[in-house]
Scaffold this active site. Structure first.
Site, short mmCIF file in Angstrom:
data_model
loop_
_atom_site.label_atom_id
_atom_site.label_comp_id
_atom_site.label_asym_id
_atom_site.label_seq_id
_atom_site.Cartn_x
_atom_site.Cartn_y
_atom_site.Cartn_z
N GLY A 43 0.77 -1.24 0.00
CA GLY A 43 0.00 0.00 0.00
C GLY A 43 0.80 1.29 0.00
CD GLU A 98 1.36 0.71 6.63
OE1 GLU A 98 1.47 0.72 5.39
OE2 GLU A 98 1.24 -0.32 7.31
CG ASP A 99 -1.36 1.85 3.04
OD1 ASP A 99 -1.04 1.40 4.17
OD2 ASP A 99 -1.98 1.16 2.21
CG ASP A 102 -7.91 -0.20 10.34
OD1 ASP A 102 -8.38 -0.72 11.36
OD2 ASP A 102 -8.60 0.04 9.34
CE LYS A 130 -10.15 3.39 7.78
NZ LYS A 130 -10.71 2.08 7.38
CG PHE A 151 -12.70 -0.02 3.26
CD1 PHE A 151 -12.07 -0.81 4.20
CD2 PHE A 151 -12.28 -0.07 1.94
CE1 PHE A 151 -11.02 -1.65 3.83
CE2 PHE A 151 -11.25 -0.90 1.56
CZ PHE A 151 -10.61 -1.70 2.50
CB VAL A 152 -10.24 5.41 2.25
CG1 VAL A 152 -11.21 6.35 2.96
CG2 VAL A 152 -9.11 5.00 3.19
CG ASP A 158 -5.84 -3.39 -1.38
OD1 ASP A 158 -5.44 -2.95 -0.28
OD2 ASP A 158 -6.13 -4.58 -1.56
NE ARG A 164 -2.49 -2.82 -3.88
CZ ARG A 164 -2.50 -3.01 -2.57
NH1 ARG A 164 -2.40 -1.99 -1.75
NH2 ARG A 164 -2.60 -4.22 -2.06
#
Ligand code: PRP
Ligand code: 7HP
Length: 176
Positions: A43, A98-99, A102, A130, A151-152, A158, A164
């Protein structure tokens, strides 16, 4: 059922502005030093590519890939390295990229593992955060955007390996 349609949360222009700000802040914080930027596959690759091109300090790059164990969609918190770094961390200024943070399980575990390799410093830059979803305490040193529990996808993120490539960050709420 109709296929979920992504709605834009952050446009490519807003992303560019924020990534440039982050790169400026990181460059000031590491002035006079060389960075090793560690991307978490898959990601983070889009964000990392833009971030490093905004830096004013020299940097090397390397990548790690992780697999998390769990039952169905519930992560157990166990994280296994499936592609390790090729660079020694000893004595280096390391920035993990990091993307999204969570539950915090991936990064809290990875930071623990990488700290044992004795870097001079170890920080984390996450594009999205998040906070509502945390299962373990984790605070990134640099955050692009804090987002609610939606959820993005896009900009590297992805759903089932799709989306992506989207240049904007979009909400895909129907998947949960
Ligand atoms: C996603 C995301 C983070 C992680 C965050 O990775 O890219 O690495 O989950 O979740 P956590 O904070 O709950 O641990 P994923 O395993 O989907 O792999 P990907 O990067 O290849 O999409
Ligand atoms: C992982 C992840 N991947 C894509 N979009 C999200 O909102 C996500 N949360 N955690």
């Amino acid at each position: 059922m109709a296929e979920a349609q992504p709605n834009i949360l952050f446009t490519r222009e807003a992303i560019r502005r924020r990534v440039d700000e982050l790169a400026g802040q990181i460059s000031r914080d590491y002035a006079g030093k060389e960075l090793l930027v560690v991307g978490i596959l898959n990601g983070a690759f889009v964000f990392m590519a833009d971030l490093i091109r905004g830096l004013n300090v020299p940097c090397r790059v390397d990548f790690v890939r992780l697999a998390s164990y769990g039952c169905g969609s519930v992560s157990s918190g166990e994280v296994r390295i499936t592609k390790d770094l090729e660079t020694s961390l000893a004595g280096r200024e390391v920035l993990i990229v990091e993307d999204i943070v969570d539950t915090g399980l991936t990064l809290s575990r990875l930071v623990g593992v990488l700290r044992e390799r004795r870097p001079a410093s170890l920080k984390v830059c996450a594009f999205l955060d998040k906070q509502e979803r945390r299962r373990v305490p984790f605070t990134a040193d640099y955050v692009g955007f804090s987002i609610p529990d939606r959820f993005v996808v896009g900009y590297g993120l992805d759903y089932d390996e799709q989306y992506r490539f989207l240049p904007d960050v979009c909400v895909l709420d129907q998947v949960r």
